[in-house]
Structures are given as structure tokens and as C-alpha cells.
Design a protein around this motif. Sequence first.
Motif, PDB file in Angstrom:
ATOM      1  N   MET A  72       0.924  -1.174  -0.015  1.00 41.84           N
ATOM      2  CA  MET A  72      -0.130  -0.152  -0.015  1.00 41.84           C
ATOM      3  C   MET A  72       0.893   1.354  -0.060  1.00 41.84           C
ATOM      4  SD  MET A  72      -1.404   2.719   2.262  1.00 41.84           S
ATOM      5  CE  MET A  72      -1.438   2.139   3.924  1.00 41.84           C
ATOM      6  N   ILE A  73       0.506   2.462  -0.771  1.00 37.38           N
ATOM      7  CA  ILE A  73       1.135   3.691  -0.721  1.00 37.38           C
ATOM      8  C   ILE A  73       0.184   4.443  -0.160  1.00 37.38           C
ATOM      9  CG2 ILE A  73       2.084   5.390  -2.231  1.00 37.38           C
ATOM     10  CD1 ILE A  73       3.512   2.796  -2.665  1.00 37.38           C
ATOM     11  N   ILE A  74       0.733   5.336   0.910  1.00 41.94           N
ATOM     12  CA  ILE A  74      -0.039   6.249   1.442  1.00 41.94           C
ATOM     13  C   ILE A  74       0.400   7.925   0.610  1.00 41.94           C
ATOM     14  CG2 ILE A  74       1.610   6.753   3.226  1.00 41.94           C
ATOM     15  CD1 ILE A  74      -1.037   7.470   4.993  1.00 41.94           C
ATOM     16  N   CYS A  75      -0.885   8.299   0.395  1.00 44.96           N
ATOM     17  CA  CYS A  75      -0.868   9.696  -0.435  1.00 44.96           C
ATOM     18  C   CYS A  75      -1.332  10.666   0.325  1.00 44.96           C
ATOM     19  CB  CYS A  75      -1.522   9.308  -1.652  1.00 44.96           C
ATOM     20  SG  CYS A  75      -1.219   7.901  -2.567  1.00 44.96           S
ATOM     21  N   PHE A  76      -0.641  11.897  -0.007  1.00 44.67           N
ATOM     22  CA  PHE A  76      -1.087  12.954   0.455  1.00 44.67           C
ATOM     23  C   PHE A  76      -1.101  14.105  -0.439  1.00 44.67           C
ATOM     24  CE2 PHE A  76       1.397  11.008   3.815  1.00 44.67           C
ATOM     25  CZ  PHE A  76       0.580  10.746   4.798  1.00 44.67           C
ATOM     26  N   ASP A  77      -2.364  14.758  -0.623  1.00 44.92           N
ATOM     27  CA  ASP A  77      -2.585  16.046  -1.506  1.00 44.92           C
ATOM     28  C   ASP A  77      -2.288  17.462  -0.519  1.00 44.92           C
ATOM     29  OD1 ASP A  77      -3.153  17.819  -3.168  1.00 44.92           O
ATOM     30  OD2 ASP A  77      -5.070  17.149  -3.952  1.00 44.92           O
ATOM     31  N   ILE A  78      -1.488  17.958  -0.795  1.00 47.02           N
ATOM     32  CA  ILE A  78      -1.276  18.992   0.384  1.00 47.02           C
ATOM     33  C   ILE A  78      -1.579  20.420  -0.134  1.00 47.02           C
ATOM     34  CG2 ILE A  78       0.523  20.021   1.799  1.00 47.02           C
ATOM     35  CD1 ILE A  78       0.631  17.294   2.260  1.00 47.02           C
ATOM     36  N   GLY A  79      -2.457  20.995   0.350  1.00 45.83           N
ATOM     37  CA  GLY A  79      -3.093  22.260   0.093  1.00 45.83           C
ATOM     38  C   GLY A  79      -2.801  23.109   1.221  1.00 45.83           C
ATOM     39  N   GLY A  80      -3.082  24.682   0.887  1.00 42.40           N
ATOM     40  CA  GLY A  80      -2.698  25.596   1.866  1.00 42.40           C
ATOM     41  C   GLY A  80      -3.432  25.674   3.311  1.00 42.40           C
ATOM     42  N   SER A  81      -4.784  24.856   3.061  1.00 48.15           N
ATOM     43  CA  SER A  81      -5.743  24.831   4.194  1.00 48.15           C
ATOM     44  C   SER A  81      -5.910  23.501   4.550  1.00 48.15           C
ATOM     45  CB  SER A  81      -6.967  25.397   3.629  1.00 48.15           C
ATOM     46  OG  SER A  81      -7.560  24.871   2.435  1.00 48.15           O
ATOM     47  N   GLY A 122      -5.017   9.445   1.221  1.00 46.90           N
ATOM     48  CA  GLY A 122      -5.591   8.623   0.654  1.00 46.90           C
ATOM     49  C   GLY A 122      -4.689   7.136   0.647  1.00 46.90           C
ATOM     50  N   HIS A 123      -5.106   6.130   0.665  1.00 45.29           N
ATOM     51  CA  HIS A 123      -4.380   4.541   0.433  1.00 45.29           C
ATOM     52  C   HIS A 123      -4.721   4.189  -0.934  1.00 45.29           C
ATOM     53  CE1 HIS A 123      -5.219   3.915   5.192  1.00 45.29           C
ATOM     54  NE2 HIS A 123      -4.462   5.071   4.749  1.00 45.29           N
ATOM     55  N   ALA A 124      -3.503   3.692  -1.395  1.00 41.37           N
ATOM     56  CA  ALA A 124      -3.576   3.406  -2.905  1.00 41.37           C
ATOM     57  C   ALA A 124      -2.849   1.980  -3.114  1.00 41.37           C
ATOM     58  CB  ALA A 124      -2.534   4.338  -3.922  1.00 41.37           C
ATOM     59  N   TYR A 125      -3.626   1.090  -3.525  1.00 42.85           N
ATOM     60  CA  TYR A 125      -3.120  -0.190  -3.987  1.00 42.85           C
ATOM     61  C   TYR A 125      -2.997  -0.253  -5.462  1.00 42.85           C
ATOM     62  CZ  TYR A 125      -5.353  -0.406   0.822  1.00 42.85           C
ATOM     63  OH  TYR A 125      -5.664  -0.493   2.039  1.00 42.85           O
ATOM     64  N   ALA A 126      -3.654   0.585  -6.398  1.00 40.38           N
ATOM     65  CA  ALA A 126      -3.164   0.487  -7.910  1.00 40.38           C
ATOM     66  C   ALA A 126      -3.903   1.680  -8.190  1.00 40.38           C
ATOM     67  CB  ALA A 126      -4.291  -0.629  -8.347  1.00 40.38           C
ATOM     68  N   ALA A 127      -3.410   2.131  -9.359  1.00 39.67           N
ATOM     69  CA  ALA A 127      -3.903   3.528  -9.997  1.00 39.67           C
ATOM     70  C   ALA A 127      -5.512   3.427 -10.049  1.00 39.67           C
ATOM     71  CB  ALA A 127      -3.461   3.424 -11.458  1.00 39.67           C
ATOM     72  N   PRO A 173       2.950   1.441   5.225  1.00 38.27           N
ATOM     73  CA  PRO A 173       3.104   1.878   3.659  1.00 38.27           C
ATOM     74  C   PRO A 173       4.303   1.678   3.183  1.00 38.27           C
ATOM     75  CG  PRO A 173       2.070   3.493   4.924  1.00 38.27           C
ATOM     76  CD  PRO A 173       2.914   2.640   5.949  1.00 38.27           C
ATOM     77  N   ALA A 174       4.506   1.106   1.898  1.00 39.64           N
ATOM     78  CA  ALA A 174       5.646   0.963   1.055  1.00 39.64           C
ATOM     79  C   ALA A 174       6.379   2.336   1.053  1.00 39.64           C
ATOM     80  CB  ALA A 174       5.607   0.285  -0.046  1.00 39.64           C
ATOM     81  N   ARG A 175       5.523   3.218   0.705  1.00 38.51           N
ATOM     82  CA  ARG A 175       6.022   4.628   0.295  1.00 38.51           C
ATOM     83  C   ARG A 175       5.031   5.867   0.604  1.00 38.51           C
ATOM     84  NH1 ARG A 175      10.261   3.696  -3.260  1.00 38.51           N
ATOM     85  NH2 ARG A 175      10.541   5.931  -3.773  1.00 38.51           N
TER      86      ARG A 175
END
Length: 308
Positions: A1-10, A15-20, A54-56
Motif C-alpha cells: 500500500m502507498i499512503i498518499c497526501f495532497d497538500i494544500g494551503g488549508s 488516501g491509501h493506494a493499492y493500484a492506479a 506503507p511501502a512509500r
Amino acid sequence: MIICFDIGGSAIKIGHAYAAEHVRPIGRVPTPGRDFAAFTAVLREAIAAAGVSPARAAFSIAGIVDPDTGIARVANIPCLNGRVLQRDLTLALGLPVDLANDADCFALAEAVVGAGRGHDTVLGLILGTGVGGGVVVRGRLLDGPGGFAGELGHGPVTQRVVGDPPVTLPAFPCGCGQSGCLDAVCGARGIEMLHRHLHPGASADSHAIIAGWQAGAARESRTVAIWLEILSGPLAVAQNLLGAGIIVAGGGLSNSRPLIEALDRELRSRVLCRVERPLIVRAECAIEPGLVGAAILGLRETREAVSA
């Protein structure tokens, strides 16, 4: 699993990703924008809450990274600005880290699982508060993690004498420090400024301007006609340079299908290689594209690390 972050100003989206095609948004938390220790603490809490290691960690950020130094420029998050961000986050989180600009993540998401599927070259076009973009070639970002390729919003390129009858515009100042950038006049705030300049005393937000244009109102129609002329010229140069199979539009202004269709017609009248099908289409990625684009980066790095 990849842990994903979308970084905004506020806010930071997680998210957790297993495939695209399998990215699960988990939630969002406020961004501690001025305190790096607090910022990384929020990230570590999200990683700990995942339940598995997470792997990354993969990030979409509203900024750019100098490809030579690795130093990030993130104007709306002071605690990240000026840092060698990939290195610092790797040390703070204890995980391999992948970074990309938010417009690049949008373009990557649309190229792989959105409206750009099946095209070798995809230009992502952000028409939001400002103007941005990213380029994907055969499923990979053109410039890696830098965030520069596709950024047609900046540079003194705007046409000054426009419209019928013609009007001479000033070189509007841009937040990047230059004047005459598309970002200054072709995003949502830009079209509002353009409207006020063309029609002194008039004040309307971008939604009202577009609605008035669709209804045939004279002032709004002139504003949108000039906006289309200003944007389509540099966009045609970008298309002639890249030969994109498709240009995928996102951001708030892209929510108006008639506006995107009008921009597509204007663009196709200006490019060297004339095509009958649309070149500009609206985004299709159903899940947050920042998370999906970051996930694609992280998943690819994981696969390549395993196969190395």
C-alpha cells in the motif's frame, strides 16, 4: 500500500493506494502551514492510523522543486518553502518519499485513468484560481518531480491588443513577479479582473461572467471573447510544440462545458495540425486527482524498486 497526501494551503487530503484504479480517499486534516514539526506530526499520525506499514509516501504539493538543488518553492505553506523537501520528509517519516507538483499529479491522473487514456502525450491544463499545467509522455511526467514542464501560466506572453473592436490591455502584474502572464488574466480571478478593466464599474465573479456570456449579455460576451483570444494563442504554441494527443482541462472554470468547448474551437482554429475532433476535453478522474497522481508515482517507484 502507498499512503498518499495532497497538500494544500488549508487542508491535507489523505488516501491509501493499492493500484492506479484503486485509490481510497481516507479524509482530510487542517494543514499546519507554519510549523514543520507540527506538519510532519500530522503525516505520521495518518501513517500510524493506516493499520499497515506503507511501502512509500507520495505527495502532491502546490509548488515546484528545483531539479538541480531539490529545494521546494511552496508559497502558500511557509514551513515547506525553501526546504530540500524530499530529503526532509524522508528523514521525518522514515519512508521513501515521492513528490510532484499538484498540476503534474492532475495531468498524470488524467493520462493514466482519466480523459487522457490511450494518448501518448497528454497536456493537463488547470483553469482554476490561476492557470497551470503538466505534461505526461507515455505515462510518465515529462520533467520528473520538478513541476516546471507544462506550466504555461507564467511568462510574459499575453497578447496586448485584442478583441473586435480592438482594445489595448496593460501587462497585468502576476503573483510570480512578472507581468503579462496568463496566470494573471486567464484564471478565475483573472477573468474577473479583465471584466472590471473592460467595463469600468462592473463587478462580477467568474460564475456570473460565464453565465452572462451563455445568456448572450453584451459585456460578459465581450469579456469571454477576449479571454478566449488571450488564452488560445499561447495554448496553440504549446500544442504545436508538444503535439499532445489530448489536452485535459481541470479547475473551477472547466466546470463550464460551453466555455471549454468554445476554448477548444478557438484553439483548433489556431494550431498548425488541424483536427476535426476535440483537442481540449474536460477532466474525468472521479477521485481526487492529486491523490491519484501521487499514487501513480509511488506505485511506479515501488514496482521499479522491486524489479531492480
